[in-house]
Design a protein around this motif. Structure first.
Motif, PDB file in Angstrom:
ATOM      1  N   VAL A 247       0.840  -1.200   0.000  1.00  9.38           N
ATOM      2  CA  VAL A 247       0.000   0.000   0.000  1.00  9.38           C
ATOM      3  C   VAL A 247       0.874   1.249   0.000  1.00  9.38           C
ATOM      4  O   VAL A 247       1.847   1.330   0.759  1.00  9.38           O
ATOM      5  N   ILE A 248       0.537   2.226  -0.861  1.00 10.27           N
ATOM      6  CA  ILE A 248       1.071   3.570  -0.662  1.00 10.27           C
ATOM      7  C   ILE A 248      -0.118   4.467  -0.340  1.00 10.27           C
ATOM      8  O   ILE A 248      -1.218   4.255  -0.836  1.00 10.27           O
ATOM      9  N   GLY A 249       0.110   5.454   0.518  1.00 10.52           N
ATOM     10  CA  GLY A 249      -0.997   6.323   0.895  1.00 10.52           C
ATOM     11  C   GLY A 249      -0.649   7.154   2.098  1.00 10.52           C
ATOM     12  O   GLY A 249       0.423   6.991   2.692  1.00 10.52           O
ATOM     13  N   PRO A 250      -1.558   8.060   2.467  1.00 17.98           N
ATOM     14  CA  PRO A 250      -1.270   8.992   3.557  1.00 17.98           C
ATOM     15  C   PRO A 250      -1.230   8.317   4.920  1.00 17.98           C
ATOM     16  O   PRO A 250      -0.708   8.881   5.872  1.00 17.98           O
ATOM     17  N   GLU A 251      -1.804   7.116   5.021  1.00 17.15           N
ATOM     18  CA  GLU A 251      -1.887   6.500   6.337  1.00 17.15           C
ATOM     19  C   GLU A 251      -0.848   5.411   6.560  1.00 17.15           C
ATOM     20  O   GLU A 251      -0.810   4.796   7.615  1.00 17.15           O
ATOM     21  N   VAL A 252      -0.003   5.145   5.574  1.00 12.70           N
ATOM     22  CA  VAL A 252       1.035   4.155   5.811  1.00 12.70           C
ATOM     23  C   VAL A 252       2.297   4.867   6.286  1.00 12.70           C
ATOM     24  O   VAL A 252       2.521   6.032   5.991  1.00 12.70           O
ATOM     25  N   SER A 253       3.125   4.126   7.005  1.00 12.49           N
ATOM     26  CA  SER A 253       4.244   4.789   7.651  1.00 12.49           C
ATOM     27  C   SER A 253       5.491   4.784   6.773  1.00 12.49           C
ATOM     28  O   SER A 253       5.602   4.017   5.824  1.00 12.49           O
ATOM     29  N   GLY A 254       6.391   5.672   7.110  1.00  7.61           N
ATOM     30  CA  GLY A 254       7.745   5.664   6.553  1.00  7.61           C
ATOM     31  C   GLY A 254       7.806   5.868   5.056  1.00  7.61           C
ATOM     32  O   GLY A 254       7.129   6.718   4.492  1.00  7.61           O
ATOM     33  N   ASP A 255       8.623   5.036   4.408  1.00  8.40           N
ATOM     34  CA  ASP A 255       8.941   5.205   2.997  1.00  8.40           C
ATOM     35  C   ASP A 255       7.732   5.083   2.080  1.00  8.40           C
ATOM     36  O   ASP A 255       7.769   5.539   0.945  1.00  8.40           O
ATOM     37  N   LEU A 256       6.684   4.419   2.557  1.00 13.33           N
ATOM     38  CA  LEU A 256       5.583   4.141   1.643  1.00 13.33           C
ATOM     39  C   LEU A 256       4.603   5.296   1.540  1.00 13.33           C
ATOM     40  O   LEU A 256       3.667   5.249   0.759  1.00 13.33           O
ATOM     41  N   ASP A 257       4.827   6.353   2.312  1.00 11.83           N
ATOM     42  CA  ASP A 257       4.106   7.583   2.017  1.00 11.83           C
ATOM     43  C   ASP A 257       5.029   8.373   1.097  1.00 11.83           C
ATOM     44  O   ASP A 257       5.937   9.075   1.542  1.00 11.83           O
ATOM     45  N   ILE A 258       4.822   8.225  -0.220  1.00  7.75           N
ATOM     46  CA  ILE A 258       5.789   8.749  -1.198  1.00  7.75           C
ATOM     47  C   ILE A 258       5.875  10.282  -1.190  1.00  7.75           C
ATOM     48  O   ILE A 258       6.760  10.846  -1.822  1.00  7.75           O
ATOM     49  N   ARG A 259       4.997  10.930  -0.444  1.00  7.16           N
ATOM     50  CA  ARG A 259       5.073  12.391  -0.377  1.00  7.16           C
ATOM     51  C   ARG A 259       6.373  12.849   0.272  1.00  7.16           C
ATOM     52  O   ARG A 259       6.790  13.986   0.095  1.00  7.16           O
ATOM     53  N   ARG A 260       7.013  11.935   1.026  1.00  5.89           N
ATOM     54  CA  ARG A 260       8.265  12.319   1.678  1.00  5.89           C
ATOM     55  C   ARG A 260       9.375  12.587   0.667  1.00  5.89           C
ATOM     56  O   ARG A 260      10.401  13.168   0.990  1.00  5.89           O
ATOM     57  N   TYR A 261       9.175  12.146  -0.570  1.00  5.82           N
ATOM     58  CA  TYR A 261      10.192  12.372  -1.601  1.00  5.82           C
ATOM     59  C   TYR A 261       9.935  13.641  -2.413  1.00  5.82           C
ATOM     60  O   TYR A 261      10.582  13.857  -3.429  1.00  5.82           O
TER      61      TYR A 261
END
Lengths: 444, 92
Positions: free
Chosen positions: A93-107
């Motif tokens: 899952v990618i999305g706003p509620e998953v933690s760490g790297d999988l919230d791709i907005r951090r990139y």
């Protein structure tokens, strides 16, 4: 060599999104995609759960460039996601509620910092499976519709010609439809990859949201919506900034509502017809034409007693779930939907499936979920369950039925008007429904 | 369940009337339980409908932040407090 094409077919300096942090160019999106695609888990399938279309677009580009396929569940119920996950275990899952790297907005800084434009545009093979859009099948199990890159790309090029026909210059698209819905994906995520359009980060919901979103978005603006949302917007009585075009789909729109929308937004309304299996198919200017015009890419065949759609970019012909009459080479008249299917707020459900779920609740002896008519707007239920209260029945249904299909009201009856063969005639059902409503009204 | 105050009672009735919740009594709505999902099981279309009814009755326009899961809409109590704080019409 395998056929393929660029993920984004736009000039690098063009605007592709109005993100919350400011405008996003094609070059920036490519830089972001190149970076993030290398940091994703090595899985085959991905659930992209971003409600915001700009985030969804970023996620879609990165995961598609990584060769992954986006799973599009028909709703966000845990039971639905779990059922799909069981069939596609190699997923994440990618999305706003998953933690760490999988919230791709951090990139997102990789989009901001790019300026050299040295990253090549990813090339996607025509045969790559890019999305699976699930519809609720009549058996209750989500049924998969496979979308290859060829299907999505050629469909989007067809859509651009239809949806933006006659508009000069680049448009700013504001969508009231979630990107997880096929109508939302095609207009807010795929269209900007191939046509002169930028998707706005605004996701207006209440009338005041839309008023603010329009006022903060440069012209020319295109609004993507649905009949139920448009009806609420015009009923609010607010004054809205003009839009170049309103695109409306997911359910039939009355010509009277279309007229009001055109007045309120000083615009033309293009009503769009399509389904998950085919994508956007046809359109009409609802205020001045009753018949639909098919996009060039599609052909309609009604010779076999059913309506079949064919197109070079679809993997196979699609039998429409609608009754239509072909009136010309690319023209048709829509008569209605086949009996078992209901479409509420752009979601398609099967009455047979809903009824199975109702009847399998412990304590329910007999019961039926049905659509009393457009005027009621919702499904209703009549249930024979001497030892259950309506609240208990509602609770039992809630865990397996998505909110749009929750019947309302749920009325308890002594028995259903079944015929000798056990069949329920719609007329007898409606008569009982009306009489129950009148009798409950008398006591309130 | 905690008791409804007068304004909450009035709003509960508005919810029932505007959303055709014929099988629910106003008194049954727990002011501290969620209105959406669990609880009454309302959906986003209900939220829109209710927002229109609230703007007509109280002159209050609702606005969502980034996502539609709003603190305001979470319970009858929060919604009522929001409406009272923003209402331009005095209740008679």
């Amino acid at each position: 060599m395998q056929a393929g094409s660029a993920l984004i077919n736009r000039q690098p300096d063009r605007l592709i999104a109005q993100s919350e942090g400011g405008p996003l160019s094609v070059r920036q999106l490519i830089a972001f995609t190149a970076h993030v695609a290398g940091h994703l888990p090595e899985k085959q399938y991905v659930f992209n759960l971003y409600p915001n279309p700009v985030d969804y677009l970023l996620g879609f580009c990165a995961t598609t460039a990584a060769g992954q396929c986006t799973l599009m569940p028909p709703n966000r119920l845990d039971t639905t996601l779990d059922a799909i996950r069981t069939d596609y275990p190699d997923s994440y899952v990618i999305g706003p509620e998953v933690s760490g790297d999988l919230d791709i907005r951090r990139y997102s800084k990789y989009a901001e910092e790019s300026g050299l434009g040295s990253d090549p545009v990813p090339v996607i093979p025509d045969s790559q499976l890019c999305a699976i859009a699930f519809t609720s099948g009549s058996t209750g199990a989500p049924s998969p519709n496979l979308k290859s890159w060829k299907t999505l790309r050629d469909g989007s090029i067809s859509n651009a010609a239809m949806l933006l026909n006659g508009i000069d210059g680049a448009v700013n698209v504001i969508s009231m439809v979630p990107p997880q819905h096929m109508w939302g994906l095609e207009t807010s995520v795929l269209l900007p990859l191939f046509a002169e359009s930028a998707i706005s980060h605004h996701t207006p919901f209440y009338p005041l949201d839309l008023k603010d979103a329009l006022e903060s978005t440069p012209m020319p603006r295109v609004l993507v919506s649905t009949p139920v949302h448009l009806a609420a917007m015009v009923r609010s009585g607010l004054e809205f900034a003009p839009v170049e075009r309103v695109l409306c789909a997911t359910a039939p729109l009355s010509s009277s509502l279309a007229e009001i929308v055109e007045k309120v937004f000083s615009t033309h309304l293009l009503e769009v017809f399509g389904c998950t299996e085919t994508g956007i198919l046809a359109s009409r200017l609802t205020t001045c034409e009753e018949q639909w015009t098919l996009a060039e890419a599609f052909n309609l065949d009604t010779s076999g007693g059913e309506a079949r759609i064919a197109a070079a970019h679809l993997p196979s012909d699609v039998r429409l779930q609608d009754a239509v009459i072909k009136t010309g080479d690319k023209r048709f008249r829509w008569l209605g939907r086949h009996e078992d299917l209901v479409n509420i707020a752009g979601k398609r459900g099967s009455l047979a499936d809903l009824n199975r779920r109702l009847q399998s609740i412990p304590g329910v002896i007999d019961g039926v979920i049905f659509f009393p008519g457009e005027e009621h707007g919702r499904l209703a239920a009549m249930v024979v369950a001497p030892n259950l209260g309506t609240a208990e029945i509602r609770d039992a249904l809630r865990h397996q039925v998505e909110p749009a299909f929750m019947p309302r009201p749920i009325t308890k009856v002594e028995r259903l008007p079944r015929s000798d063969t056990g069949k329920l005639a719609k007329q007898a059902l409606l008569e009982l429904f009306e009489s129950m409503r009148q009798s409950t009204g008398a006591f309130s | 369940m905690s008791a409804q105050n007068e304004q909450e009672k009035e709003l509960a009735q508005l919810i029932i009337d505007s959303l055709n919740l014929e099988d629910v009594n106003a008194d049954d709505i727990d002011p501290e339980k969620p209105l959406f999902g669990e609880g009454l099981g309302l959906d986003s279309i209900d939220a829109l409908e209710l927002a229109l009814a609230i703007s007509q009755k109280y002159g209050v326009q609702l606005k969502s932040e980034d996502d539609h899961v709003k603190e305001t809409f979470s319970t009858l109590r929060n919604l009522s407090a929001f409406v009272q704080a923003n209402s331009v019409k005095s209740s008679i």
